[in-house]
Enzyme design. Structure first.
Site, PDB file in Angstrom:
ATOM      1  N   PHE A 150     -10.848  -6.917   5.589  1.00 12.87           N
ATOM      2  CA  PHE A 150     -10.609  -5.510   5.242  1.00 12.87           C
ATOM      3  C   PHE A 150     -10.349  -4.625   6.448  1.00 12.87           C
ATOM      4  O   PHE A 150      -9.787  -3.542   6.307  1.00 12.87           O
ATOM      5  CB  PHE A 150     -11.804  -4.948   4.457  1.00 12.87           C
ATOM      6  CG  PHE A 150     -13.025  -4.659   5.300  1.00 12.87           C
ATOM      7  CD1 PHE A 150     -13.137  -3.491   6.041  1.00 12.87           C
ATOM      8  CD2 PHE A 150     -14.073  -5.567   5.359  1.00 12.87           C
ATOM      9  CE1 PHE A 150     -14.255  -3.235   6.823  1.00 12.87           C
ATOM     10  CE2 PHE A 150     -15.188  -5.319   6.139  1.00 12.87           C
ATOM     11  CZ  PHE A 150     -15.274  -4.150   6.875  1.00 12.87           C
ATOM     12  N   SER A 227     -16.170 -12.882   8.456  1.00 14.11           N
ATOM     13  CA  SER A 227     -17.493 -13.095   9.041  1.00 14.11           C
ATOM     14  C   SER A 227     -17.668 -14.558   9.424  1.00 14.11           C
ATOM     15  O   SER A 227     -17.026 -15.461   8.865  1.00 14.11           O
ATOM     16  CB  SER A 227     -18.577 -12.698   8.040  1.00 14.11           C
ATOM     17  OG  SER A 227     -18.625 -13.624   6.960  1.00 14.11           O
ATOM     18  N   CYS A 282     -13.760  -7.016  15.333  1.00 15.60           N
ATOM     19  CA  CYS A 282     -14.468  -8.115  15.984  1.00 15.60           C
ATOM     20  C   CYS A 282     -14.379  -8.043  17.501  1.00 15.60           C
ATOM     21  O   CYS A 282     -14.977  -8.857  18.192  1.00 15.60           O
ATOM     22  CB  CYS A 282     -13.937  -9.455  15.486  1.00 15.60           C
ATOM     23  SG  CYS A 282     -12.195  -9.741  15.849  1.00 15.60           S
ATOM     24  N   GLU A 376     -24.235  -9.051  14.354  1.00 14.67           N
ATOM     25  CA  GLU A 376     -23.040  -8.213  14.285  1.00 14.67           C
ATOM     26  C   GLU A 376     -23.302  -7.051  13.332  1.00 14.67           C
ATOM     27  O   GLU A 376     -23.541  -7.244  12.145  1.00 14.67           O
ATOM     28  CB  GLU A 376     -21.842  -9.027  13.802  1.00 14.67           C
ATOM     29  CG  GLU A 376     -20.546  -8.236  13.836  1.00 14.67           C
ATOM     30  CD  GLU A 376     -19.333  -9.081  13.463  1.00 14.67           C
ATOM     31  OE1 GLU A 376     -18.275  -8.878  14.064  1.00 14.67           O
ATOM     32  OE2 GLU A 376     -19.457  -9.922  12.550  1.00 14.67           O
TER      33      GLU A 376
END
Length: 485
Positions: A150, A227, A282, A376
């Site tokens: 996303f 992820s 990321c 994260e």
């Protein structure tokens, strides 16, 4: 709804799914309903794969110099429709317009690289013995799939679409169900650019269609971005079905700050890295390791963070679940003894009551065992740990299981080189907060940030999207006979 209900895109047409299950697409900017998307069935995927399989016969035999002409035209259309594409991106993802424009500009750069592939994918030929030559050529795989997240509704699809298709493959794209509007517009622009029907297809869905992609015998390769938890599952499932797979996961990127770093430049870079795209990337900096006396730099970081205002130069996080999760990390760190220097909890934007915002957050005196130091967060939060030596800072960075990026801020070239050689990450920055390589250099991390071989963009992607054919050829019998012939 601002946009029509979203359908799958198969064989050059938008077609209804066989499923009746739908998901609402809500803007994190203000909570407005943008569209709805129907989830897909295995039957829908079969239709897409069959269309791609049929198209592959002709597309793969089209010379690469002809294939890339589509992407010359596609690049022009991206430029022509930049504002519209950026608006869609901002609405469905929540990022600011300037960030959305930068995302489309990156799509243009990625497409530009694809147009250069005829000059790069030339193969090799060598006369290895008298009258005998060996030749190599890159051959497309067939039908491939790209599963995208996303956080970059246009850029991450364009990490894979131009290269994979220019190299002769036909593609199935599975967009994130949270941001599916951009992908439909990409399909329209590719068709306008002259891409033959069936070469590019979109199948919407969630976990069920991801599993179906990993299992489908007609799909040769799968790329995934998301992820680490899901990247592992996708990699295991796809490779268990004998597919080629490259799955990019999460990250915990460390910025190591030395006392000699230029304070203003460092502060600006740290804050831009942790708050850009609301920290939902990321490559965002989420852990800072200070070496020695750096209070003067932390003060400037706080000053810069206070200039970042939700709804102005800071976008929304994707949904309420993400907002709640991020704020829970901050509260937990505070309860464990960390000091909140800039607090972004409870952020609200006037006139956008339905929006989901988290303000920039600076947390000092974090210890390596805290969740904010290890996990994260995917939000505009920077956790500061303190050490006395470079080796202590490197030990913290090396202990983290991820490996996307690491940066050092210093004016000492020896220290910079020392960290470049020892940081356990695939992308390193020196006085750069977001060390993303530009084309033709490739994007890809190490450790639990990547599963599979190679990188997803640039020259390295060629090896993933093609297989190498080797030919040994002899025509002239008069050349004589030796051990080669």
């Amino acid at each position: 709804m601002k946009y029509p209900s979203l359908k799958n895109y198969i064989n050059g047409q938008f077609v209804a799914s066989n499923s009746a299950r739908t998901i609402k697409v809500v803007s994190p900017v203000d909570g407005a309903l943008l569209s709805e998307v129907t989830m897909s069935s295995a039957e829908d995927l079969n239709d897409a794969v069959e269309a791609a399989r049929i198209a592959f016969h002709k597309w793969s035999k089209t010379p690469i110099k002809e294939r890339v002409q589509v992407f010359f035209r596609y690049k022009f259309l991206l430029e022509k429709n930049l504002q519209e594409l950026a608006t869609i991106c901002s609405e469905e993802n929540g990022k600011t317009m300037s960030e959305a424009i930068a995302e489309i500009e990156k799509c243009i750069e990625l497409t530009e690289f694809a147009t250069s592939l005829p000059q790069i994918v030339t193969g090799e030929v060598l006369e290895v013995s008298k009258g005998i030559e060996c030749r190599t050529e890159h051959v497309p795989l067939g039908v491939v799939a790209s599963i995208v997240p996303f956080n970059f509704p246009s850029m991450v699809p364009n990490w894979t679409i131009p290269n994979a298709i220019a190299l002769g493959n036909c593609m199935i794209l599975k967009p994130s169900e949270k941001v599916p509007v951009s992908s439909g517009r990409i399909a329209e622009l590719l068709k306008e650019a002259g891409l033959p029907d069936g070469v590019f297809n979109i199948v919407h869905g969630d976990i069920e269609i991801v599993e179906a992609i990993c299992d489908h015998p007609g799909i040769e390769a799968v790329s995934f971005v998301g992820s680490t938890k899901v990247a592992k599952l996708v990699y295991q499932r796809a490779t268990n079905n004998y597919k080629r797979c490259l799955a990019l996961g999460g990250a915990k990127n460390h910025l190591m700050v030395m006392p000699d770093a230029i304070a203003t430049m460092t502060a600006q870079n740290v804050v831009a890295s942790m708050s850009g795209c609301a920290g939902q990337r990321c490559m965002a900096a989420s852990a800072m390791v200070g070496v020695g006396p750096i209070d003067h730099i932390i003060d400037k970081i706080c000053d810069e963070a206070r200039k970042v205002v939700p709804g102005e130069n800071l976008g929304a996080v994707i949904n309420k679940e993400s907002k709640d999760r991020i704020e829970k990390y901050i509260t937990e760190a505070e309860q464990q003894g960390a000091k909140i220097l800039v607090d972004g909890r409870g952020a609200k934007v006037d006139g956008k009551g339905g929006g989901t915002y988290v303000g920039p957050t600076v947390i000092d005196h974090v210890t390596p065992d805290m969740a904010v130091a290890k996990e994260e967060i995917f939000g505009p939060v920077i956790s500061i740990m303190r050490t006395n030596t470079v080796d202590e800072a490197l030990a913290i960075e090396n202990a983290n299981p991820y490996g996307n990026a690491a940066s050092v801020f210093t004016q000492n070239g020896g220290v910079a080189r020392y960290i470049i050689e020892r940081a356990s990450a695939g992308m390193i920055g020196v006085n750069v907060g977001v060390p993303v390589p530009r084309e033709p250099f490739s994007f890809g991390g190490w450790n639990e940030s990547r599963f599979g071989v190679g990188d997803i963009t640039g020259k390295s992607s060629i090896e993933f999207w093609t297989k190498l054919k080797k030919s040994t050829i002899k025509w002239n019998p008069e050349a004589g006979v030796n051990w080669m012939s």
